[in-house]
Design a protein around this motif. Sequence first.
Motif, PDB file in Angstrom:
ATOM      1  N   THR A  78      -9.292   7.128  -2.933  1.00 40.91           N
ATOM      2  CA  THR A  78      -8.466   8.204  -2.977  1.00 40.91           C
ATOM      3  C   THR A  78      -7.008   7.551  -3.358  1.00 40.91           C
ATOM      4  N   TRP A  79      -6.708   6.532  -2.953  1.00 45.83           N
ATOM      5  CA  TRP A  79      -5.576   5.761  -3.190  1.00 45.83           C
ATOM      6  C   TRP A  79      -5.445   5.441  -4.494  1.00 45.83           C
ATOM      7  N   LEU A  80      -6.593   4.986  -5.220  1.00 47.20           N
ATOM      8  CA  LEU A  80      -6.603   4.724  -6.409  1.00 47.20           C
ATOM      9  C   LEU A  80      -6.308   5.821  -7.555  1.00 47.20           C
ATOM     10  N   GLN A  81      -7.021   6.797  -7.311  1.00 40.53           N
ATOM     11  CA  GLN A  81      -6.813   8.234  -7.937  1.00 40.53           C
ATOM     12  C   GLN A  81      -5.335   8.637  -7.997  1.00 40.53           C
ATOM     13  N   HIS A  82      -4.851   8.591  -6.521  1.00 41.78           N
ATOM     14  CA  HIS A  82      -3.404   8.814  -6.578  1.00 41.78           C
ATOM     15  C   HIS A  82      -2.438   8.120  -7.424  1.00 41.78           C
ATOM     16  N   MET A  83      -2.711   6.862  -7.451  1.00 39.98           N
ATOM     17  CA  MET A  83      -2.170   5.908  -8.392  1.00 39.98           C
ATOM     18  C   MET A  83      -2.226   6.104  -9.824  1.00 39.98           C
ATOM     19  N   TYR A  86      -0.334   9.186 -10.813  1.00 37.42           N
ATOM     20  CA  TYR A  86       1.094   8.915 -10.767  1.00 37.42           C
ATOM     21  C   TYR A  86       1.469   8.150 -12.140  1.00 37.42           C
ATOM     22  N   ALA A  87       0.804   7.257 -12.796  1.00 42.00           N
ATOM     23  CA  ALA A  87       0.998   6.159 -13.833  1.00 42.00           C
ATOM     24  C   ALA A  87       1.015   7.455 -14.996  1.00 42.00           C
ATOM     25  N   ASP A  88       0.062   8.282 -14.939  1.00 39.79           N
ATOM     26  CA  ASP A  88      -0.183   9.289 -16.156  1.00 39.79           C
ATOM     27  C   ASP A  88       1.131   9.990 -16.346  1.00 39.79           C
ATOM     28  N   ILE A 105       7.358  -4.068  -7.143  1.00 40.38           N
ATOM     29  CA  ILE A 105       7.636  -4.884  -6.108  1.00 40.38           C
ATOM     30  C   ILE A 105       6.318  -4.663  -4.989  1.00 40.38           C
ATOM     31  N   ALA A 106       5.747  -5.466  -4.431  1.00 36.03           N
ATOM     32  CA  ALA A 106       4.996  -5.610  -3.718  1.00 36.03           C
ATOM     33  C   ALA A 106       3.554  -4.929  -4.313  1.00 36.03           C
ATOM     34  N   SER A 107       3.422  -5.731  -5.447  1.00 39.07           N
ATOM     35  CA  SER A 107       2.131  -5.027  -6.372  1.00 39.07           C
ATOM     36  C   SER A 107       0.723  -5.194  -5.612  1.00 39.07           C
ATOM     37  N   ASN A 108       0.736  -5.870  -4.854  1.00 37.36           N
ATOM     38  CA  ASN A 108      -0.656  -6.129  -4.205  1.00 37.36           C
ATOM     39  C   ASN A 108      -1.594  -6.734  -5.182  1.00 37.36           C
ATOM     40  N   ASP A 109      -2.959  -6.269  -5.256  1.00 33.75           N
ATOM     41  CA  ASP A 109      -3.908  -6.763  -6.341  1.00 33.75           C
ATOM     42  C   ASP A 109      -3.841  -6.216  -7.706  1.00 33.75           C
ATOM     43  N   GLY A 110      -2.555  -5.457  -7.904  1.00 27.12           N
ATOM     44  CA  GLY A 110      -2.467  -4.800  -9.284  1.00 27.12           C
ATOM     45  C   GLY A 110      -3.155  -3.487  -9.541  1.00 27.12           C
ATOM     46  N   TYR A 111      -3.606  -3.061  -8.384  1.00 27.02           N
ATOM     47  CA  TYR A 111      -4.364  -1.672  -8.359  1.00 27.02           C
ATOM     48  C   TYR A 111      -3.407  -0.702  -8.967  1.00 27.02           C
ATOM     49  N   LEU A 244       4.104  14.020  -0.631  1.00 29.36           N
ATOM     50  CA  LEU A 244       2.845  13.622  -0.895  1.00 29.36           C
ATOM     51  C   LEU A 244       2.080  13.635   0.324  1.00 29.36           C
ATOM     52  N   PRO A 245       0.678  13.779   0.259  1.00 34.10           N
ATOM     53  CA  PRO A 245      -0.210  13.875   1.501  1.00 34.10           C
ATOM     54  C   PRO A 245      -0.621  12.314   2.007  1.00 34.10           C
ATOM     55  N   THR A 246      -0.173  11.568   0.993  1.00 32.92           N
ATOM     56  CA  THR A 246      -0.729   9.957   1.588  1.00 32.92           C
ATOM     57  C   THR A 246       0.043   9.442   2.758  1.00 32.92           C
ATOM     58  N   HIS A 247      -0.831   8.586   3.461  1.00 34.92           N
ATOM     59  CA  HIS A 247      -0.661   8.097   4.751  1.00 34.92           C
ATOM     60  C   HIS A 247      -0.103   8.883   5.553  1.00 34.92           C
ATOM     61  N   GLY A 248      -0.564   9.944   5.816  1.00 34.27           N
ATOM     62  CA  GLY A 248      -0.258  11.152   6.916  1.00 34.27           C
ATOM     63  C   GLY A 248       1.045  11.939   6.222  1.00 34.27           C
ATOM     64  N   GLY A 249       1.399  11.804   5.172  1.00 38.46           N
ATOM     65  CA  GLY A 249       2.848  12.652   4.419  1.00 38.46           C
ATOM     66  C   GLY A 249       3.716  11.419   4.165  1.00 38.46           C
ATOM     67  N   SER A 250       3.834  11.330   2.980  1.00 37.16           N
ATOM     68  CA  SER A 250       4.914  10.181   2.230  1.00 37.16           C
ATOM     69  C   SER A 250       5.789  11.225   1.472  1.00 37.16           C
ATOM     70  N   LEU A 251       6.898  10.361   1.218  1.00 33.75           N
ATOM     71  CA  LEU A 251       7.889  10.986   0.151  1.00 33.75           C
ATOM     72  C   LEU A 251       7.849   9.860  -1.013  1.00 33.75           C
ATOM     73  N   ARG A 252       8.127  10.534  -2.135  1.00 32.23           N
ATOM     74  CA  ARG A 252       8.221   9.675  -3.371  1.00 32.23           C
ATOM     75  C   ARG A 252       9.864  10.017  -3.937  1.00 32.23           C
ATOM     76  N   ILE A 253      10.665   8.991  -3.880  1.00 34.32           N
ATOM     77  CA  ILE A 253      11.871   9.178  -4.199  1.00 34.32           C
ATOM     78  C   ILE A 253      12.167   8.624  -5.620  1.00 34.32           C
ATOM     79  N   TYR A 254      13.165   9.484  -6.364  1.00 34.92           N
ATOM     80  CA  TYR A 254      13.491   8.865  -7.847  1.00 34.92           C
ATOM     81  C   TYR A 254      14.897   8.582  -7.728  1.00 34.92           C
ATOM     82  N   ALA A 255      15.304   7.152  -7.964  1.00 31.83           N
ATOM     83  CA  ALA A 255      16.591   6.756  -7.876  1.00 31.83           C
ATOM     84  C   ALA A 255      16.965   6.523  -9.309  1.00 31.83           C
TER      85      ALA A 255
END
Length: 409
Positions: A78-83, A86-88, A105-111, A244-255
């Motif tokens: 589900t995380w991959l679908q979410h990402m 987001y990219a699209d 930043i903190a790009s992990n395995d490039g997911y 967002l519903p991810t991780h039990g409820g997250s925010l995505r902020i735009y700066a």
Amino acid sequence: MKNLCRFCEAPLHHVFVDLGMSPPCQTHIEPHALNDRETFYPLCAYICDRCFLVQLPEYVSPEEIFTEYAYFSSYADTWLQHMKSYADTIVQRFQLDKNSRVVEIASNDGYLLQYFVQKGIPVLGIEPAGNVAEAALRNNIPTIVKFFGTQTAHELATEKGQADLLIGNNVLAHVPALNDFVEGMKILLKPGGVVTMEFPHLMRLMAENQFDTIYHEHFSYYSFTTVEKIFAEHGLSLFDVEELPTHGGSLRIYACHDGDTSKPVDCRTAELKRREEAAGCARLETYFTFSEKVKQTKRKLLEFLIRAKGAGNSIAGYGAPGKGNTLLNYCGIRTDFVDYTVDRNPYKQGKFTPGTHIPIHHPDKIRQTQPDFVLILPWNLKDEIMEQMSYIRAWGGRFIVPIPEVKIY
Ligand SMILES: [Zn+2]
């Protein structure tokens, strides 16, 4: 150790919640090390009475936590679908193309960056964990092994140029030197560029009793109101926010940079601040009620487990996430309740959970042993997991979801 707020430097006088002593949550134990000494650190979160940042003091250093990190993002569907979505969306909204530069930043395995690479957009990942960065490089995602801050930002801005899009997903919570990190984003962001960051929303953590998302890797817990203050201090304005519903409820902020008039402020920002105010996010008393709720959750979960074991039931776990470690250690759940847990990440299989020493197996173990109950530790993925594991119904197996309070499915 002087206990000061990592944003505003006010002394921290007030405990938000005290979860006792716990080992770092990603140090899964190898079988040969089961009899070795383990280091436990306090897991006591404070609330700043000046800026309302909820935070853990730096009990464990980032170098100790993140240099060989076991979490590979690509293991959660589900995380991959979410990402991908987001990219699209972001490419279209800010019209990114082959002349743009996307830095994560903190790009992990490039997911995430893989989806920009597929669109022909130049990317760069910054990842402190060497073993995880290697996985990204194998997938042809350009990645440097570094911690992010003003120094890295200056180097990258000079050597590789600034970013049109600067992304940080689930990293803001992990940053001990918060001001240096946000200042670094200011430095690395191109004029007219956009920063997006995702992090768990403190308002949801409190409302839904997600105390197990507090662990040593998560130094800070943010409301929108507080994060806006932090960004403003470094010359960055928040112009939009999504819940967002991810991780039990997250925010995505735009700066964007202060004074960038090409980014109109969306009304969602003011609306969320109103709701946070109504929920009491700017009153200390609100934060003081959390602790008792957490204790009650522990007692209810233990009551259930004691009854289930008393009736002769077997219980297995699903997952070995960081939050599971907090839950198991805080509640004192070991193999006296949970025979074993399973995880899809091969890096964790064959090891034992930190502190509680529950063996971690391949998910097939559940099919073989047919437990009466499966305790889902990454409850934020419970729908996906219950669907994947629906075969346990064949032998009458049921799922236990521990948060917000124990519930049987
Ligand atoms: Zn503060």
